[in-house]
Design a protein around this motif. Structure first.
Motif, PDB file in Angstrom:
ATOM      1  N   TYR A 197      26.722  62.386  13.929  1.00 61.36           N
ATOM      2  CA  TYR A 197      27.616  61.261  14.190  1.00 61.36           C
ATOM      3  C   TYR A 197      26.830  60.120  14.831  1.00 61.36           C
ATOM      4  O   TYR A 197      26.967  58.955  14.429  1.00 61.36           O
ATOM      5  CB  TYR A 197      28.750  61.706  15.113  1.00 61.36           C
ATOM      6  N   ALA A 198      26.014  60.447  15.825  1.00 59.25           N
ATOM      7  CA  ALA A 198      25.223  59.431  16.522  1.00 59.25           C
ATOM      8  C   ALA A 198      24.253  58.747  15.562  1.00 59.25           C
ATOM      9  O   ALA A 198      24.076  57.520  15.614  1.00 59.25           O
ATOM     10  CB  ALA A 198      24.468  60.059  17.690  1.00 59.25           C
ATOM     11  N   SER A 199      23.617  59.513  14.684  1.00 61.06           N
ATOM     12  CA  SER A 199      22.672  58.932  13.721  1.00 61.06           C
ATOM     13  C   SER A 199      23.364  57.902  12.835  1.00 61.06           C
ATOM     14  O   SER A 199      22.832  56.806  12.599  1.00 61.06           O
ATOM     15  CB  SER A 199      22.063  60.032  12.851  1.00 61.06           C
ATOM     16  N   ALA A 200      24.547  58.262  12.344  1.00 61.58           N
ATOM     17  CA  ALA A 200      25.296  57.346  11.478  1.00 61.58           C
ATOM     18  C   ALA A 200      25.706  56.089  12.246  1.00 61.58           C
ATOM     19  O   ALA A 200      25.589  54.967  11.731  1.00 61.58           O
ATOM     20  CB  ALA A 200      26.521  58.053  10.916  1.00 61.58           C
ATOM     21  N   LEU A 201      26.169  56.266  13.469  1.00 58.74           N
ATOM     22  CA  LEU A 201      26.613  55.126  14.273  1.00 58.74           C
ATOM     23  C   LEU A 201      25.439  54.217  14.635  1.00 58.74           C
ATOM     24  O   LEU A 201      25.531  52.986  14.527  1.00 58.74           O
ATOM     25  CB  LEU A 201      27.301  55.625  15.541  1.00 58.74           C
ATOM     26  N   LEU A 202      24.328  54.797  15.066  1.00 60.66           N
ATOM     27  CA  LEU A 202      23.159  54.015  15.443  1.00 60.66           C
ATOM     28  C   LEU A 202      22.606  53.239  14.249  1.00 60.66           C
ATOM     29  O   LEU A 202      22.159  52.096  14.386  1.00 60.66           O
ATOM     30  CB  LEU A 202      22.074  54.932  16.022  1.00 60.66           C
ATOM     31  N   THR A 203      22.642  53.853  13.092  1.00 60.71           N
ATOM     32  CA  THR A 203      22.178  53.174  11.881  1.00 60.71           C
ATOM     33  C   THR A 203      23.085  51.995  11.546  1.00 60.71           C
ATOM     34  O   THR A 203      22.619  50.882  11.275  1.00 60.71           O
ATOM     35  CB  THR A 203      22.140  54.161  10.695  1.00 60.71           C
ATOM     36  N   LYS A 204      24.388  52.226  11.601  1.00 59.48           N
ATOM     37  CA  LYS A 204      25.351  51.162  11.276  1.00 59.48           C
ATOM     38  C   LYS A 204      25.297  50.029  12.296  1.00 59.48           C
ATOM     39  O   LYS A 204      25.506  48.857  11.948  1.00 59.48           O
ATOM     40  CB  LYS A 204      26.759  51.752  11.220  1.00 59.48           C
ATOM     41  N   ALA A 205      24.982  50.361  13.555  1.00 61.22           N
ATOM     42  CA  ALA A 205      24.934  49.352  14.613  1.00 61.22           C
ATOM     43  C   ALA A 205      23.615  48.593  14.629  1.00 61.22           C
ATOM     44  O   ALA A 205      23.443  47.659  15.423  1.00 61.22           O
ATOM     45  CB  ALA A 205      25.168  50.004  15.970  1.00 61.22           C
ATOM     46  N   GLY A 206      22.659  48.982  13.773  1.00 58.64           N
ATOM     47  CA  GLY A 206      21.379  48.297  13.708  1.00 58.64           C
ATOM     48  C   GLY A 206      20.360  48.770  14.728  1.00 58.64           C
ATOM     49  O   GLY A 206      19.298  48.157  14.882  1.00 58.64           O
ATOM     50  N   ILE A 207      20.660  49.838  15.419  1.00 59.57           N
ATOM     51  CA  ILE A 207      19.732  50.381  16.419  1.00 59.57           C
ATOM     52  C   ILE A 207      18.766  51.367  15.771  1.00 59.57           C
ATOM     53  O   ILE A 207      17.585  51.438  16.133  1.00 59.57           O
ATOM     54  CB  ILE A 207      20.507  51.057  17.576  1.00 59.57           C
ATOM     55  N   GLY A 208      19.254  52.128  14.819  1.00 59.39           N
ATOM     56  CA  GLY A 208      18.430  53.087  14.099  1.00 59.39           C
ATOM     57  C   GLY A 208      18.305  54.423  14.804  1.00 59.39           C
ATOM     58  O   GLY A 208      18.692  54.571  15.966  1.00 59.39           O
ATOM     59  N   THR A 209      17.749  55.395  14.116  1.00 62.37           N
ATOM     60  CA  THR A 209      17.645  56.751  14.650  1.00 62.37           C
ATOM     61  C   THR A 209      16.326  57.016  15.378  1.00 62.37           C
ATOM     62  O   THR A 209      16.165  58.079  15.969  1.00 62.37           O
ATOM     63  CB  THR A 209      17.791  57.795  13.517  1.00 62.37           C
ATOM     64  N   GLY A 210      15.401  56.067  15.321  1.00 55.52           N
ATOM     65  CA  GLY A 210      14.116  56.266  15.992  1.00 55.52           C
ATOM     66  C   GLY A 210      14.266  56.591  17.463  1.00 55.52           C
ATOM     67  O   GLY A 210      13.675  57.573  17.954  1.00 55.52           O
ATOM     68  N   PRO A 211      15.064  55.818  18.227  1.00 60.91           N
ATOM     69  CA  PRO A 211      15.241  56.122  19.650  1.00 60.91           C
ATOM     70  C   PRO A 211      15.875  57.484  19.895  1.00 60.91           C
ATOM     71  O   PRO A 211      15.577  58.141  20.905  1.00 60.91           O
ATOM     72  CB  PRO A 211      16.172  54.999  20.132  1.00 60.91           C
ATOM     73  N   GLN A 212      16.722  57.907  18.982  1.00 64.07           N
ATOM     74  CA  GLN A 212      17.355  59.219  19.107  1.00 64.07           C
ATOM     75  C   GLN A 212      16.294  60.313  19.082  1.00 64.07           C
ATOM     76  O   GLN A 212      16.305  61.232  19.910  1.00 64.07           O
ATOM     77  CB  GLN A 212      18.344  59.409  17.949  1.00 64.07           C
TER      78      GLN A 212
END
Length: 228
Positions: free
Chosen positions: A168-183
């Motif tokens: 869920y976080a990966s999808a949200l971060l991607t959509k928000a323009g933050i990306g999954t790298g920080p995750q």
């Protein structure tokens, strides 16, 4: 009726335990938390709120030192003071802390927070019943076996929830323009922070999946979504 008594008592115990845990958690969080007021993090929260099409995301600082994030059963998101201090010291980036918020939002959206409390109460009830029954059948070892079985069950349920919240976080971060790298980088940092703490514990007893497995699951989702 006599044979059913332990089961009925366990059900009553589970209900009372759930109600007390919910009340105690809410009371503790209310007494020891303040609203997050950080311009950089607030902007990222706004980006995620837009991605979710909700007015805002309210995050609170829970005034305890252990590094953690949590989602309360009532839907509120908390970052511990210890975690926030790591961010202020530069050990954790704003984007990495945003990934924690996204992860906890996943627990809320997927119903994990409330279910965990119910599961915890139910598992305690199961523990009581098993300890009673196995204690009679296998003196001395019965209680230990009951504890082991319920601990394994709790760990399995928790690991499943973590994978779901990660996705869920990966999808949200991607959509928000933050990306999954920080995750992913945050997982590696947290792994180093916890080095030496239960490193020999078998994976099937850990409440969280191993870091390498969590990162692999995120990258598998990225491949499915066509995210680079």
């Amino acid at each position: 009726m006599i044979k059913l008594t332990p089961i009925l008592l366990a059900i009553l115990y589970a209900y009372v335990s759930y109600r007390f845990s919910a009340w105690n958690t809410r009371r503790m969080l209310n007494a020891k938390s303040t609203r997050l007021a950080d311009p950089t993090l607030e902007q990222m929260n706004k980006d995620m709120a837009r991605a979710l099409d909700v007015p805002q995301i309210n995050v609170h600082i829970f005034e305890v030192e252990p590094v953690n994030g949590l989602a309360a059963p009532d839907g509120r998101i908390f970052i511990t003071r210890g975690f926030y201090n790591k961010y202020k010291a530069g050990d954790v980036s704003a984007e990495e802390l945003a990934s924690v918020i996204a992860h906890e939002l996943g627990h809320v959206a997927l119903g994990h927070s409330r279910r965990r409390m119910i599961d915890f109460s139910g598992q305690n009830a199961i523990r009581v019943v098993l300890a009673s029954l196995l204690g009679r059948l296998i003196p001395f070892a019965g209680v230990w076996l009951a504890n082991m079985l319920t601990t394994m069950l709790a760990a399995k349920l928790s690991r499943r929830d973590e994978y779901e919240a990660d996705a869920y976080a990966s999808a949200l971060l991607t959509k928000a323009g933050i990306g999954t790298g920080p995750q992913k980088t945050l997982f590696e940092k947290l792994d180093m922070l916890s080095a030496g703490m239960g490193g020999a514990t078998p994976a099937w007893l850990l409440s969280h999946p191993k870091t390498a497995e969590r990162i692999a699951a995120i990258e598998e989702n990225e491949a499915k979504w066509g995210v680079t």
